[in-house]
Design an enzyme around this catalytic site. Structure first.
Site, PDB file in Angstrom:
ATOM      1  CG  LEU A   1      50.508  41.574  26.111  1.00 40.00           C
ATOM      2  CD1 LEU A   1      51.745  42.457  26.063  1.00 40.00           C
ATOM      3  CD2 LEU A   1      49.515  41.992  25.052  1.00 40.00           C
TER       4      LEU A   1
ATOM      5  CB  CYS B   1      53.570  34.456  31.901  1.00 40.82           C
ATOM      6  SG  CYS B   1      54.053  36.136  31.479  1.00 40.82           S
TER       7      CYS B   1
END
Length: 449
Positions: free
Chosen positions: A163, A273
Site C-alpha cells: 500500500l 515504512c
C-alpha cells in the site's frame, strides 16, 4: 469489478485494524466478502463500528460506510468470535522499529498469532500481511500448530502488502500484483478464493514459498529507497558543481533502463515504512551473516538524512547567516501529500531543527496538523498557508500537497516580509515565482534557475 464472490467464498477476519487492517477489511467487504475486523483496542473498534477512521486516507471513509451498511463488515475485540467466524485470517498488525535497535519489533505479530491460535478448532488459513524479517513465517508456523486445537489443519501463508499512503484503496482493489507465499496446494487455492474478484480483473499473481514472499516487500522498499537516495546523492554533486539536479533527473528518465519514477530529487523519504523497513532488512541480513550484501542500505539512510541537514543549511544561507529570530513559514508536516502520517517526516525534522537553531517556525498542513501539534507542541502552527506565511522571512515548501503547488506567489508575496522561498520538493514553478519577485531556491539547483 464484480462484488459477488462465489457462494462458497471464505469468511475473512482481519487481525489488527490500524492503517493496513482497516483498509483491507473495508475493501474486502466492498468486494463482497463477509469480514470481521479484530483489535484489542476497544476505542478503535468503537470508532470503526461507527464509521469513523482514526487516520486520514482519501476514499476510505466512504468505502467503510458502504461496507458497514452492507452488513458484510463488523468489528470485535473477541478472538474467540474471530476463530469461530473466519476461514481465512489476515494478520495486519504493525512491525515498528525496536527501541534502541534497527530490528523490527515482532511483539504485535507474535501476540496476534498467540491470541488467535487457541480459538482455531477447524481447518483454517492464517495469512500474514505485515512486513517481517525473513524467517518469521517459519517460526509462526510452529507457534500456530503448537497452540491451535486443530493442529496441523491450520496453515500459514504470506501475502505482503504494497500500500502507498494516499492510494491505499486503489492499491487494495486493483494492485499491480499479488504475491502468495504458500506451503501447500490447499493454501494456494484458499488464497485465490480470498482474492477471487481481484484476480478476475487480470491482476498478476506470483505464487512462491514463504521466505520469498517475506522478502518481496523489503526488497521492493530497499530498491525504492536506493533510487530516491541515488538522485539525492546526485543533488549533492550538483550543489558543489553548479549543475541542476532537476535537469539531470529529467535527462536520466528518458533512459528506459532507468525511468523517471522515484527519480525525484528532494528532501528524501520518510514515513512509517520505508526508513524502518530498510533498517530492519539490513539488520536481518547481518543476523544471517550476509550483511555485506546490503551494506549499501546504510549509505542510503545517511544520504536521506543529509538532505534534511542541507535544507536547514540552505535556509541559513538564504537569510544571510544566523537563524535566531528568523520567521519561517513551513508548508507541510506529513511525510508525503494525501496523508496525515508524520512518522519520520522530513518536513517536521527540518522544522524542528530550525526551531532548535532559534528560528520562529509556523507550520500548516492540510491533514497532519493535529498529529504534528500533538507530537511537537513546541512548534508554531497556523490555520492555512497564508496564515503561516504572514510576516515570514522565508517560506519553505516541505510537503508537496497540491494546494501548495498551486498557490499564487503574488498572493503569498503580499503577506510575507521577504519574498524568499526554498522548494525542497521541486514542486513549484521557479519561473512563475521569480516573475513574482521571489528569490527561488531548491535543493540541488543553482541559485538562478
Amino acid at each position: 469489478m464484480g462484488h459477488t464472490p462465489a457462494p462458497d467464498a471464505p469468511r475473512l477476519t482481519v487481525i489488527g485494524t490500524g492503517y493496513l487492517g482497516a483498509t483491507h477489511a473495508a475493501c474486502m467487504a466492498y468486494l463482497g466478502y463477509e469480514v470481521l475486523g479484530v483489535d484489542i483496542d476497544e476505542r478503535k473498534i468503537a470508532m470503526l463500528s461507527a464509521g469513523e477512521l482514526p487516520f486520514f486516507e482519501p476514499g476510505l471513509p466512504e468505502l467503510l460506510t458502504k461496507a458497514l451498511a452492507s452488513g458484510r463488515l463488523r468489528f470485535t475485540t473477541s478472538f474467540a468470535e474471530a476463530g469461530e467466524f473466519g476461514d481465512v485470517h489476515f494478520v495486519c498488525v504493525g512491525t515498528p522499529q525496536t527501541a534502541g535497535s534497527p530490528a523490527a519489533d515482532l511483539t504485535y505479530v507474535d501476540a496476534a498469532v498467540a491470541a488467535l491460535a487457541p480459538h482455531l478448532r477447524r481447518r483454517a488459513l492464517v495469512v500474514g500481511k505485515s512486513t517481517v524479517p525473513v524467517g518469521t513465517a517459519s517460526r509462526l508456523t510452529s507457534l500456530l500448530r503448537e497452540l491451535a486445537p486443530a493442529g496441523d489443519e491450520v496453515e500459514l501463508a504470506w501475502n505482503p502488502e504494497f500500500l502507498r499512503e494516499g492510494f491505499a484503496v486503489d492499491d487494495t482493489l486493483t494492485p499491480d500484483r499479488l504475491v502468495f507465499g504458500v506451503a501447500s496446494e490447499w493454501a494456494r487455492r484458499r488464497l485465490r478464493d480470498a482474492f477471487a474478484p481481484v484476480i478476475a480483473e487480470g491482476v498478476p499473481v506470483k505464487e512462491t514459498d514463504l521466505a520469498t514472499a517475506e522478502l518481496v516487500k523489503v526488497a521492493a522498499n530497499a530498491f525504492l529507497a536506493t533510487k530516491i537516495s541515488y538522485i539525492n546523492a546526485m543533488a549533492e554533486i550538483c550543489e558543489t558543481t553548479g549543475a541542476d539536479v532537476r535537469d539531470l533527473a529529467d535527462a536520466l528518465a528518458y533512459d528506459a533502463r532507468i525511468g523517471g519514477r522515484f527519480l525525484q530529487p528532494g528532501l528524501g523519504f520518510g514515513g512509517g515504512c520505508l526508513p524502518k523497513d530498510i533498517r530492519a532488512f539490513a539488520h536481518r541480513a547481518e543476523e544471517l551473516g550476509v550483511g555485506r550484501a546490503v551494506a549499501f542500505l546504510h549509505d542510503m539512510d545517511e544520504i536521506n538524512h543529509r538532505r534534511r541537514v542541507r535544507a536547514v543549511d540552505l535556509v541559513r544561507e538564504i537569510v544571510g547567516g544566523s537563524l535566531q529570530g528568523v520567521r519561517v513559514a513551513a508548508f507541510g508536516a506529513a511525510f508525503k501529500p494525501n496523508s496525515d502520517d508524520i512518522r519520520d517526516a522530513p518536513a517536521l525534522a527540518v522544522s524542528r531543527t530550525l526551531h532548535r537553531a532559534g528560528a520562529k517556525v509556523r507550520i500548516f498542513d492540510p491533514a497532519a496538523l493535529d498529529n504534528a501539534r500533538r507530537a511537537h507542541p513546541e512548534l508554531g502552527y497556523g490555520e492555512n498557508a497564508l496564515d503561516v506565511a504572514r510576516d515570514a522571512d522565508v517560506v519553505l515548501l516541505l510537503t508537496e500537497w497540491t494546494e501548495f503547488r498551486e498557490i499564487d506567489p503574488e498572493v503569498v508575496g503580499g503577506v510575507v516580509t521577504h519574498r524568499r522561498v526554498l522548494d525542497t520538493r521541486h514542486a513549484l514553478d521557479p519561473i512563475r515565482w521569480q516573475a513574482a519577485g521571489w528569490e527561488y531556491r531548491a535543493l540541488g539547483r543553482p541559485a538562478h534557475v
